[in-house]
Motif scaffolding. Structure first.
Motif, mmCIF file in Angstrom:
data_model
loop_
_atom_site.group_PDB
_atom_site.id
_atom_site.type_symbol
_atom_site.label_atom_id
_atom_site.label_comp_id
_atom_site.label_asym_id
_atom_site.label_seq_id
_atom_site.Cartn_x
_atom_site.Cartn_y
_atom_site.Cartn_z
ATOM 1 N N ASN A 97 16.262 63.499 -107.427
ATOM 2 C CA ASN A 97 16.026 63.851 -106.032
ATOM 3 C C ASN A 97 15.542 64.695 -105.493
ATOM 4 O O ASN A 97 14.931 64.237 -104.089
ATOM 5 N N THR A 98 14.901 65.252 -106.488
ATOM 6 C CA THR A 98 14.159 67.051 -106.168
ATOM 7 C C THR A 98 13.075 66.468 -106.117
ATOM 8 O O THR A 98 11.807 66.747 -104.400
ATOM 9 N N VAL A 99 12.129 65.419 -106.939
ATOM 10 C CA VAL A 99 10.732 65.088 -106.447
ATOM 11 C C VAL A 99 11.368 64.020 -105.114
ATOM 12 O O VAL A 99 9.760 64.848 -104.864
ATOM 13 N N GLY A 100 11.755 63.584 -105.029
ATOM 14 C CA GLY A 100 11.485 62.633 -103.438
ATOM 15 C C GLY A 100 11.796 63.651 -102.370
ATOM 16 O O GLY A 100 10.979 63.427 -101.356
ATOM 17 N N ASN A 101 12.150 64.666 -102.813
ATOM 18 C CA ASN A 101 12.278 65.486 -101.169
ATOM 19 C C ASN A 101 10.892 66.213 -100.791
ATOM 20 O O ASN A 101 10.763 66.316 -100.349
ATOM 21 N N ILE A 102 10.783 67.203 -102.816
ATOM 22 C CA ILE A 102 9.059 66.897 -102.706
ATOM 23 C C ILE A 102 8.145 66.885 -101.682
ATOM 24 O O ILE A 102 6.967 66.728 -101.149
ATOM 25 N N LEU A 103 8.698 65.009 -101.884
ATOM 26 C CA LEU A 103 7.774 63.716 -101.762
ATOM 27 C C LEU A 103 7.695 63.336 -100.113
ATOM 28 O O LEU A 103 7.017 62.762 -99.439
ATOM 29 N N SER A 104 9.040 64.018 -99.135
ATOM 30 C CA SER A 104 8.973 64.041 -98.665
ATOM 31 C C SER A 104 8.474 63.713 -97.121
ATOM 32 O O SER A 104 7.661 64.729 -97.368
ATOM 33 N N THR A 105 7.733 63.163 -96.263
ATOM 34 C CA THR A 105 7.888 63.193 -95.014
ATOM 35 C C THR A 105 7.258 64.240 -93.773
ATOM 36 O O THR A 105 7.572 64.432 -93.265
ATOM 37 N N ASN A 106 9.272 64.596 -94.145
ATOM 38 C CA ASN A 106 10.447 65.259 -93.554
ATOM 39 C C ASN A 106 10.183 66.603 -94.101
ATOM 40 O O ASN A 106 10.748 67.156 -94.551
ATOM 41 N N ASP A 107 9.032 67.614 -92.807
ATOM 42 C CA ASP A 107 9.177 69.481 -93.402
ATOM 43 C C ASP A 107 10.921 70.242 -93.704
ATOM 44 O O ASP A 107 11.070 70.742 -95.208
ATOM 45 N N PHE A 108 11.596 69.205 -93.027
ATOM 46 C CA PHE A 108 12.643 69.665 -93.368
ATOM 47 C C PHE A 108 13.917 69.359 -94.692
ATOM 48 O O PHE A 108 14.326 70.299 -95.294
ATOM 49 N N GLU A 109 13.737 68.354 -94.666
ATOM 50 C CA GLU A 109 14.218 67.346 -96.244
ATOM 51 C C GLU A 109 13.542 67.885 -97.087
ATOM 52 O O GLU A 109 13.574 68.589 -98.240
ATOM 53 N N ARG A 110 12.244 68.425 -96.735
ATOM 54 C CA ARG A 110 11.062 69.233 -98.376
ATOM 55 C C ARG A 110 11.694 70.235 -98.164
ATOM 56 O O ARG A 110 12.073 71.207 -99.274
ATOM 57 N N PHE A 111 11.874 71.058 -97.526
ATOM 58 C CA PHE A 111 11.486 72.886 -97.459
ATOM 59 C C PHE A 111 13.871 73.326 -97.875
ATOM 60 O O PHE A 111 13.478 74.113 -98.160
ATOM 61 N N VAL A 112 14.300 73.072 -97.339
ATOM 62 C CA VAL A 112 16.106 73.120 -97.332
ATOM 63 C C VAL A 112 16.675 72.238 -99.059
ATOM 64 O O VAL A 112 16.694 71.941 -99.090
ATOM 65 N N PHE A 113 16.110 70.292 -98.879
ATOM 66 C CA PHE A 113 17.185 70.036 -99.530
ATOM 67 C C PHE A 113 16.371 70.285 -100.601
ATOM 68 O O PHE A 113 17.230 69.647 -101.690
#
Length: 137
Positions: A97-113
């Motif tokens: 899930n961390t890898v998925g969050n890093i690859l997210s197109t959403n900045d909030f998801e990438r930097f918070v989650f």
């Protein structure tokens, strides 16, 4: 790692964060929070969002139940070996899930989650390597 993260901290941290995730996914399901901020910003429509959010809620509730059993809050008999395997699996899930969050197109998801899922990974690892059969929360 055992000296840095106590079992009590791991259990309480997991109970808190997983509970907040259930709340987050309920808020998304009911349209209070936009669904674009989860699932990598890749949800296409309302129907897909409902299906994925229900999966998230069920998965988080199952993980909460496992942590609650480990904490002694639920009186369900599960073998210690089974519990360790589940915590290893949860660690792997949160790492993916961390890898998925890093690859997210959403900045909030990438930097918070991303940091949150790294923390969840560490907390689950702590319980996976535990030599104790039961901890108290």
């Amino acid at each position: 790692m055992k000296s840095l993260i106590t079992e009590r901290l791991a259990i309480n941290g997991l109970l808190l964060i997983l509970s907040l995730f259930v709340l987050l996914h309920l808020l998304i399901l009911f349209g209070i929070i936009p669904f674009e901020m989860v699932w990598g910003g890749r949800i296409k429509n309302q129907e897909e969002m409902v299906r994925l959010e229900l999966v998230s809620i069920v998965a988080n509730l199952l993980m909460l139940a496992i942590v609650a059993v480990r904490a002694g809050l639920l009186r369900i008999r599960l073998s210690y070996t089974f519990m360790r395997v589940v915590f290893w699996l949860m660690s792997g899930l949160f790492l993916l899930n961390t890898v998925g969050n890093i690859l997210s197109t959403n900045d909030f998801e990438r930097f918070v989650f991303t940091p949150v899922t790294i923390i969840l990974t560490m907390l689950c690892l702590r319980l996976a390597i535990s030599s104790e059969q039961k901890a108290t929360a």
